[in-house]
Scaffold this motif. Structure first.
Motif: not given
Length: 273
Positions: A116-132
């Protein structure tokens, strides 16, 4: 008589499990990355009525007589056939063309695998964006680490992913250039041995064999990633409906066998009166 009752009862129990499995397949016909599960049966132990012997005249009887004691469910196996490719309006939607799996890190810290490749960018710590994933599980790169970007350097919405899984960012001429991060793709010698978890997640077992990283194993045929697409469920509704009819008929036949055995027992009891 009692043996026939028990054999027919085991058949009804096995077909009930078969119906449950078919119903689960049909309910997931629109689930992204879902793989059809197939029910497999096995015969129970056989009871010897007569062994290979000789007749009273000394003639050999090379074939014995055995009566089966019913059936049971042997396993429910997932069929990892490629599902249809569905176009979606999302730059973080990824479909795999090949045998690979995405790797994600669950809430318990364990690594799971999914189609399942239904991913999105989520806000992480230290001003980062994480693919989740849609559940918030981090997607892993080829090194087994979560894919994370510094939002000061990169705008996540401008990220593109090529067929090799490399994350690309536009340069001064607006041409996408790889930034040194690659989506991890993993394979297994026996994917049918993977253990099913919540949603469309799978976990490694001894039956599946160890995980094989496409980035470090040159013997594997590399998979292709398609951005803007999702892999749909590989459930074939027509096949599942036919299987349901067959299971219903088998269930009915087993119930008829129980009814016939019951009638014969009633007749046998009435002979004593």
């Amino acid at each position: 008589m009692l043996r026939s009752l028990w054999s027919a009862a085991t058949g009804m129990i096995a077909q009930q499990t078969n119906i449950d499995n078919i119903a689960n397949n049909l309910s997931n016909v629109n689930t992204v990355g879902y793989k059809t599960a197939m029910n497999e049966f096995k015969s129970l132990l056989y009871q010897n009525i007569q062994t290979r012997t000789t007749s009273t005249t000394g003639d050999p009887k090379p074939v014995g007589a055995q009566v089966g004691l019913g059936v049971r469910n042997a396993s429910i196996v997932s069929l990892f056939k490629q599902g249809p490719t569905l176009a979606v309006d999302s730059d973080t939607a990824l479909a795999i063309n090949g045998k690979g799996f995405f790797g994600v890190r669950g809430a318990d810290g364990e690594i799971y695998y999914t189609r399942n490749g239904n991913f999105q960018w989520s806000l992480g710590s230290n001003n980062t964006a994480m693919l989740t994933t849609s559940d918030g599980y981090p997607v892993l790169n080829t090194a087994g680490n979560p894919i994370s970007l510094n939002r000061t350097t990169y705008v996540p919405t401008n990220i593109s992913i090529n067929a090799e899984g490399q994350l690309c960012y536009p340069d001064e001429k607006n041409n996408p250039r790889p930034i040194g991060i690659k989506v991890g793709l993993f394979q297994f010698n026996n994917p049918a041995g993977l253990e099913k978890k919540d949603g469309t997640l799978y976990q490694v077992t001894d039956a599946s064999g160890p995980v094989l990283n496409e980035a470090t194993n040159a013997r594997l045929q590399p998979s292709e990633i398609m951005q803007g697409y999702l892999e749909g469920s590989n459930v074939q509704v027509a096949d599942e409906m036919v299987n349901m009819i067959i299971a219903q008929r088998a269930y009915e036949l087993n119930s008829k066998a129980i009814q016939a055995s019951d009638e014969m027992m009633q007749q046998a009891n009435s002979l004593r009166r």
